[in-house]
Design an enzyme around this catalytic site. Structure first.
Site, PDB file in Angstrom:
ATOM      1  CD  GLU A 205      -2.698  -1.284   2.559  1.00 58.81           C
ATOM      2  OE1 GLU A 205      -2.439  -0.529   3.514  1.00 58.81           O
ATOM      3  OE2 GLU A 205      -3.616  -2.119   2.583  1.00 58.81           O
ATOM      4  CG  HIS A 208      -0.007   1.208   6.108  1.00 63.21           C
ATOM      5  ND1 HIS A 208      -1.117   1.008   6.895  1.00 63.21           N
ATOM      6  CD2 HIS A 208       1.051   0.860   6.885  1.00 63.21           C
ATOM      7  CE1 HIS A 208      -0.744   0.555   8.085  1.00 63.21           C
ATOM      8  NE2 HIS A 208       0.581   0.451   8.099  1.00 63.21           N
TER       9      HIS A 208
END
Ligand SMILES: C[C@@H](N)C(=O)N[C@H](C)C(=O)O
Ligand SMILES: [Zn+2]
Length: 234
Positions: A205, A208
């Site tokens: 991700e 993140h």
């Protein structure tokens, strides 16, 4: 450090069999709305109307200070946009149940590969105090960058649970046009300012990052994490 250099192969992955222990520091969690002008807050799950989601984003104080540090490395007229920080277990559970239903609707059947795919994008909403989901610790943050013309193009929306969300997607699949070259630069910028401020990235991700939690400790080779799970924030 140049913020245009390629993103190296990852330090951090999804679930690991053995995670460092937690030596809780009891560092407070702070609200990010009005914390610093270089940090904007757009609580994505609150805007989506998820039950239990808060209208502000919260992180541990050292995380907030490191976000300010990271934002200070941005070009003029740019700032960070925090989409999520500390997350109540109820929201973690909703995200988990939602993705589980979506995968089943896409034709997946429950089994090892199914749970691997599910846990790649949403952590198990575990009640185990020795293995709290990253976002319950206040040591995980989902974020992007805004410039004078709005949010930078990162190539996918937030929570686009596909291979394109991999932080290195545009390192592995080299850009084919100007837009993809710009996406590559944008992802590199976010990655490098956050790494320089002491965070680690979750490789599946682009949005993140972790600091102080078990994923961070494992990625940095520390023998313990500083932040355990927090069930309630006032
Ligand atoms: C749901 C997504 N924004 C996220 O935070 N995923 C990680 C893996 C998590 O749930 O901890
Ligand atoms: Zn996250």
């Amino acid at each position: 450090m140049k913020f245009t250099t390629p993103i190296p192969e990852s330090e951090s992955s999804a679930a690991s069999a053995s995670l460092p222990k937690i030596l809780e520091t009891n560092e407070p969690v702070v609200p990010l709305l009005q914390y610093a002008p270089v940090i904007a807050v757009y609580p994505a799950y609150y805007h989506e109307g998820l039950a239990g989601a808060r209208s502000d984003c919260f992180v541990r104080r050292s995380v907030a200070d490191r976000l300010v540090q990271a934002a200070g490395l941005l070009p003029a007229d740019h700032h960070l946009v925090v989409l999520d920080g500390w997350r109540p277990l109820e929201v973690q559970q909703s995200l988990y149940d939602r993705l589980k239903s979506q995968l089943l609707a896409q034709g997946w059947t429950e089994g090892e590969a199914f749970y691997e795919e599910l846990h790649r994008f949403v952590a198990r909403p575990s009640h185990n105090p020795e293995r709290p989901p990253r976002h319950l610790t206040g040591g995980a943050v989902d974020l992007t960058i805004a410039g004078p013309n709005g949010w930078l193009d990162m190539g996918t929306a937030f929570d686009d649970f596909t291979d394109r969300a991999n932080t290195r997607f545009f390192e592995i699949h080299l850009p084919r046009d100007d837009r993809e070259r710009q996406i590559q630069r944008n992802r590199r910028l976010l990655y490098h300012i956050m790494i320089q401020a002491g965070f680690t990235n979750y490789s599946d991700e682009w949005w993140h990052f972790d600091y102080g939690n078990q994923a961070w400790a494992a990625a940095c080779g520390h023998d313990h994490a500083c932040y355990g799970g927090i069930l309630q924030v006032n």
